[in-house]
Write a protein that holds these residues in place. Structure first.
Motif, PDB file in Angstrom:
ATOM      1  N   ARG A  13     -60.627 -12.808 -45.412  1.00  0.00           N
ATOM      2  CA  ARG A  13     -61.950 -13.401 -45.179  1.00  0.00           C
ATOM      3  C   ARG A  13     -61.763 -14.885 -44.881  1.00  0.00           C
ATOM      4  O   ARG A  13     -62.272 -15.751 -45.585  1.00  0.00           O
ATOM      5  N   LEU A  14     -61.014 -15.147 -43.801  1.00  0.00           N
ATOM      6  CA  LEU A  14     -60.626 -16.523 -43.494  1.00  0.00           C
ATOM      7  C   LEU A  14     -61.835 -17.427 -43.287  1.00  0.00           C
ATOM      8  O   LEU A  14     -61.857 -18.557 -43.770  1.00  0.00           O
ATOM      9  N   GLY A  15     -62.853 -16.938 -42.578  1.00  0.00           N
ATOM     10  CA  GLY A  15     -64.034 -17.769 -42.340  1.00  0.00           C
ATOM     11  C   GLY A  15     -64.698 -18.201 -43.632  1.00  0.00           C
ATOM     12  O   GLY A  15     -65.075 -19.372 -43.796  1.00  0.00           O
ATOM     13  N   LEU A  16     -64.862 -17.273 -44.568  1.00  0.00           N
ATOM     14  CA  LEU A  16     -65.467 -17.604 -45.856  1.00  0.00           C
ATOM     15  C   LEU A  16     -64.564 -18.539 -46.658  1.00  0.00           C
ATOM     16  O   LEU A  16     -65.037 -19.470 -47.320  1.00  0.00           O
ATOM     17  N   LEU A  17     -63.258 -18.286 -46.619  1.00  0.00           N
ATOM     18  CA  LEU A  17     -62.320 -19.141 -47.346  1.00  0.00           C
ATOM     19  C   LEU A  17     -62.377 -20.572 -46.827  1.00  0.00           C
ATOM     20  O   LEU A  17     -62.387 -21.528 -47.618  1.00  0.00           O
ATOM     21  N   GLN A  18     -62.416 -20.752 -45.509  1.00  0.00           N
ATOM     22  CA  GLN A  18     -62.471 -22.100 -44.940  1.00  0.00           C
ATOM     23  C   GLN A  18     -63.718 -22.841 -45.406  1.00  0.00           C
ATOM     24  O   GLN A  18     -63.662 -24.028 -45.753  1.00  0.00           O
ATOM     25  N   LYS A  19     -64.832 -22.145 -45.427  1.00  0.00           N
ATOM     26  CA  LYS A  19     -66.086 -22.754 -45.876  1.00  0.00           C
ATOM     27  C   LYS A  19     -65.997 -23.159 -47.352  1.00  0.00           C
ATOM     28  O   LYS A  19     -66.433 -24.255 -47.747  1.00  0.00           O
ATOM     29  N   LEU A  20     -65.410 -22.279 -48.172  1.00  0.00           N
ATOM     30  CA  LEU A  20     -65.272 -22.572 -49.596  1.00  0.00           C
ATOM     31  C   LEU A  20     -64.320 -23.742 -49.827  1.00  0.00           C
ATOM     32  O   LEU A  20     -64.612 -24.644 -50.626  1.00  0.00           O
ATOM     33  N   VAL A  21     -63.185 -23.746 -49.146  1.00  0.00           N
ATOM     34  CA  VAL A  21     -62.219 -24.827 -49.331  1.00  0.00           C
ATOM     35  C   VAL A  21     -62.836 -26.167 -48.943  1.00  0.00           C
ATOM     36  O   VAL A  21     -62.651 -27.177 -49.638  1.00  0.00           O
ATOM     37  N   ASP A  22     -63.586 -26.184 -47.851  1.00  0.00           N
ATOM     38  CA  ASP A  22     -64.259 -27.425 -47.456  1.00  0.00           C
ATOM     39  C   ASP A  22     -65.238 -27.890 -48.532  1.00  0.00           C
ATOM     40  O   ASP A  22     -65.323 -29.088 -48.827  1.00  0.00           O
ATOM     41  N   ARG A  23     -65.967 -26.971 -49.129  1.00  0.00           N
ATOM     42  CA  ARG A  23     -66.914 -27.335 -50.185  1.00  0.00           C
ATOM     43  C   ARG A  23     -66.180 -27.889 -51.402  1.00  0.00           C
ATOM     44  O   ARG A  23     -66.608 -28.892 -51.999  1.00  0.00           O
ATOM     45  N   LEU A  24     -65.078 -27.261 -51.791  1.00  0.00           N
ATOM     46  CA  LEU A  24     -64.335 -27.739 -52.955  1.00  0.00           C
ATOM     47  C   LEU A  24     -63.834 -29.157 -52.735  1.00  0.00           C
ATOM     48  O   LEU A  24     -63.733 -29.941 -53.691  1.00  0.00           O
ATOM     49  N   GLY A  25     -63.551 -29.514 -51.485  1.00  0.00           N
ATOM     50  CA  GLY A  25     -63.126 -30.874 -51.189  1.00  0.00           C
ATOM     51  C   GLY A  25     -64.207 -31.907 -51.382  1.00  0.00           C
ATOM     52  O   GLY A  25     -63.924 -33.109 -51.433  1.00  0.00           O
ATOM     53  N   GLU A  26     -65.472 -31.457 -51.496  1.00  0.00           N
ATOM     54  CA  GLU A  26     -66.601 -32.367 -51.688  1.00  0.00           C
ATOM     55  C   GLU A  26     -66.971 -32.540 -53.158  1.00  0.00           C
ATOM     56  O   GLU A  26     -67.868 -33.320 -53.480  1.00  0.00           O
ATOM     57  N   ILE A  27     -66.320 -31.818 -54.048  1.00  0.00           N
ATOM     58  CA  ILE A  27     -66.733 -31.777 -55.455  1.00  0.00           C
ATOM     59  C   ILE A  27     -65.879 -32.719 -56.290  1.00  0.00           C
ATOM     60  O   ILE A  27     -64.643 -32.599 -56.328  1.00  0.00           O
ATOM     61  N   ASP A  28     -66.532 -33.651 -56.960  1.00  0.00           N
ATOM     62  CA  ASP A  28     -65.837 -34.599 -57.817  1.00  0.00           C
ATOM     63  C   ASP A  28     -65.335 -33.913 -59.085  1.00  0.00           C
ATOM     64  O   ASP A  28     -65.984 -33.009 -59.614  1.00  0.00           O
ATOM     65  N   GLY A  29     -64.192 -34.360 -59.567  1.00  0.00           N
ATOM     66  CA  GLY A  29     -63.683 -33.882 -60.848  1.00  0.00           C
ATOM     67  C   GLY A  29     -62.556 -32.890 -60.738  1.00  0.00           C
ATOM     68  O   GLY A  29     -61.887 -32.602 -61.742  1.00  0.00           O
ATOM     69  N   LEU A  30     -62.315 -32.337 -59.549  1.00  0.00           N
ATOM     70  CA  LEU A  30     -61.227 -31.373 -59.382  1.00  0.00           C
ATOM     71  C   LEU A  30     -59.895 -32.093 -59.243  1.00  0.00           C
ATOM     72  O   LEU A  30     -59.775 -33.054 -58.481  1.00  0.00           O
ATOM     73  N   GLY A  31     -58.886 -31.590 -59.950  1.00  0.00           N
ATOM     74  CA  GLY A  31     -57.563 -32.168 -59.828  1.00  0.00           C
ATOM     75  C   GLY A  31     -56.735 -31.520 -58.747  1.00  0.00           C
ATOM     76  O   GLY A  31     -55.846 -32.150 -58.154  1.00  0.00           O
ATOM     77  N   GLU A  32     -57.045 -30.219 -58.468  1.00  0.00           N
ATOM     78  CA  GLU A  32     -56.205 -29.471 -57.541  1.00  0.00           C
ATOM     79  C   GLU A  32     -56.905 -28.156 -57.200  1.00  0.00           C
ATOM     80  O   GLU A  32     -57.695 -27.640 -57.997  1.00  0.00           O
ATOM     81  N   VAL A  33     -56.613 -27.620 -56.012  1.00  0.00           N
ATOM     82  CA  VAL A  33     -57.101 -26.302 -55.618  1.00  0.00           C
ATOM     83  C   VAL A  33     -55.892 -25.425 -55.326  1.00  0.00           C
ATOM     84  O   VAL A  33     -55.017 -25.803 -54.533  1.00  0.00           O
ATOM     85  N   LEU A  34     -55.846 -24.268 -55.969  1.00  0.00           N
ATOM     86  CA  LEU A  34     -54.782 -23.282 -55.754  1.00  0.00           C
ATOM     87  C   LEU A  34     -55.396 -22.039 -55.124  1.00  0.00           C
ATOM     88  O   LEU A  34     -56.371 -21.504 -55.648  1.00  0.00           O
ATOM     89  N   VAL A  35     -54.823 -21.573 -54.013  1.00  0.00           N
ATOM     90  CA  VAL A  35     -55.321 -20.382 -53.333  1.00  0.00           C
ATOM     91  C   VAL A  35     -54.254 -19.303 -53.389  1.00  0.00           C
ATOM     92  O   VAL A  35     -53.103 -19.529 -52.991  1.00  0.00           O
ATOM     93  N   VAL A  36     -54.636 -18.130 -53.874  1.00  0.00           N
ATOM     94  CA  VAL A  36     -53.759 -16.965 -53.887  1.00  0.00           C
ATOM     95  C   VAL A  36     -54.233 -16.016 -52.790  1.00  0.00           C
ATOM     96  O   VAL A  36     -55.350 -15.496 -52.839  1.00  0.00           O
ATOM     97  N   ASP A  37     -53.382 -15.820 -51.797  1.00  0.00           N
ATOM     98  CA  ASP A  37     -53.701 -14.972 -50.651  1.00  0.00           C
ATOM     99  C   ASP A  37     -53.065 -13.601 -50.852  1.00  0.00           C
ATOM    100  O   ASP A  37     -51.842 -13.476 -50.954  1.00  0.00           O
ATOM    101  N   ASN A  38     -53.901 -12.573 -50.874  1.00  0.00           N
ATOM    102  CA  ASN A  38     -53.442 -11.218 -51.142  1.00  0.00           C
ATOM    103  C   ASN A  38     -52.897 -10.540 -49.880  1.00  0.00           C
ATOM    104  O   ASN A  38     -53.374  -9.481 -49.466  1.00  0.00           O
TER     105      ASN A  38
END
Length: 304
Positions: A13-38
């Protein structure tokens, strides 16, 4: 501030993942994002290989050699986050989209809870829940966001959470109860983890001021037994096999043999009277026998 690591599990679901990753980049307080691709086949792995950040937040990824389902993905992702010294882990599927203030709202309860999450609302109609909530202390099931918020005390519904859709879990709780059951593949692994957390005395809640938007999944449950109850009947053989197997195991392990037996009877009724299907009844019984025997490989025959 605690070190907060987001874990995202994705599959084709690459399109949905791209949208989510972009949103996470806008959120304060996150130290890191880890993505597990099945082991996606839609270019997800290649896209992740060249994406090192989202906003100012480091983005790391792992592409598994085989599809291990949501259960395997969250098992590996949560362990990875703890290894990277997370104090709090924010778990989510690729098809959810947290509101920009979702994490901020959740963190308001960081001193009070061990395993907690937001409301999961229909992206097309944010006044409706995607996953209805049965309010504690009764049988009332609510579908409207307004009804949940009216029932909340101090902006929380204690004892209820919808994992793994934007939930926070503390490192201390993971140390106590371990990781999700990777062998479940899909369906029931998130419910089992919540049950295990509750059994360990974890403080569980839904924060009604925090929101994740999610595509509609339609009506959950087909009415049966003259409308007295419902049954989760999926057209997918893979989903149904895992549901029948894992649900029976969860009922046996957490509610006892009588509840497990009642689920067998309910399944037999559904495929005999409500929606007659000898093939689906056989599939259900095969899955249940596998669960009782501790065989967690049978679902692989239904993988496309």
């Amino acid at each position: 501030m605690p070190r907060i690591v987001a874990v995202v599990v994705t599959f084709n679901r690459l399109g949905l993942l791209q949208k989510l990753v972009d949103r996470l980049g806008e959120i304060d307080g996150l130290g890191e994002v880890l993505v597990v691709d099945n082991a996606s086949s839609d270019g997800t792995g290649e896209w992740l290989d060249v994406r090192g950040h989202t906003g100012e937040i480091p983005l790391r990824s792992r592409t598994l050699t085989t599809n291990r389902g949501g259960a395997g993905g969250f098992h590996d992702g949560l362990a990875w986050a703890i290894d990277r010294e997370a104090d709090l882990v924010w778990l989510m599927d690729d098809d959810g989209l947290p509101d920009p203030d979702c994490l901020e709202r959740l963190l308001e309860e960081a001193d009070n809870l061990d395993f907690w999450g937001p409301l999961v609302v229909d992206e097309a109609d944010p006044s409706r829940l995607v996953f209805p909530i049965r309010l504690p202390g009764g049988t009332r099931v609510v579908h409207a966001v307004e009804d949940v918020r009216k029932a909340a005390k101090d902006d929380r519904i204690d004892g209820i959470v919808i994992p793994f859709n934007g939930v926070l879990v503390t490192k201390e709780l993971v140390d106590r109860i371990g990781l999700p059951r990777e062998e479940f593949f899909i369906w029931g692994d998130d419910h089992e983890y919540r049950l295990r957390a509750e059994e360990a005395g974890a403080r569980v809640a839904t924060v009604v001021t925090a929101t994740v938007r999610h595509p509609s999944v339609g009506n959950l449950g087909t009415p049966m037994m003259f409308g007295r109850t419902t049954y989760n009947d999926s057209p997918s053989d893979l989903k149904h096999y895992c549901m029948a197997r894992n649900n029976l195991v969860n009922l046996r392990d957490y509610r006892g043999p009588l509840h497990a037996a009642a689920f067998v009877v309910k399944t037999a009724w559904f495929y005999t009277f409500t929606r007659p299907s000898l093939a689906r009844l056989r599939l259900s019984l095969r899955a249940m026998r596998a669960g009782i025997a501790g065989d967690y490989e049978g679902h692989r025959r239904y993988l496309s």
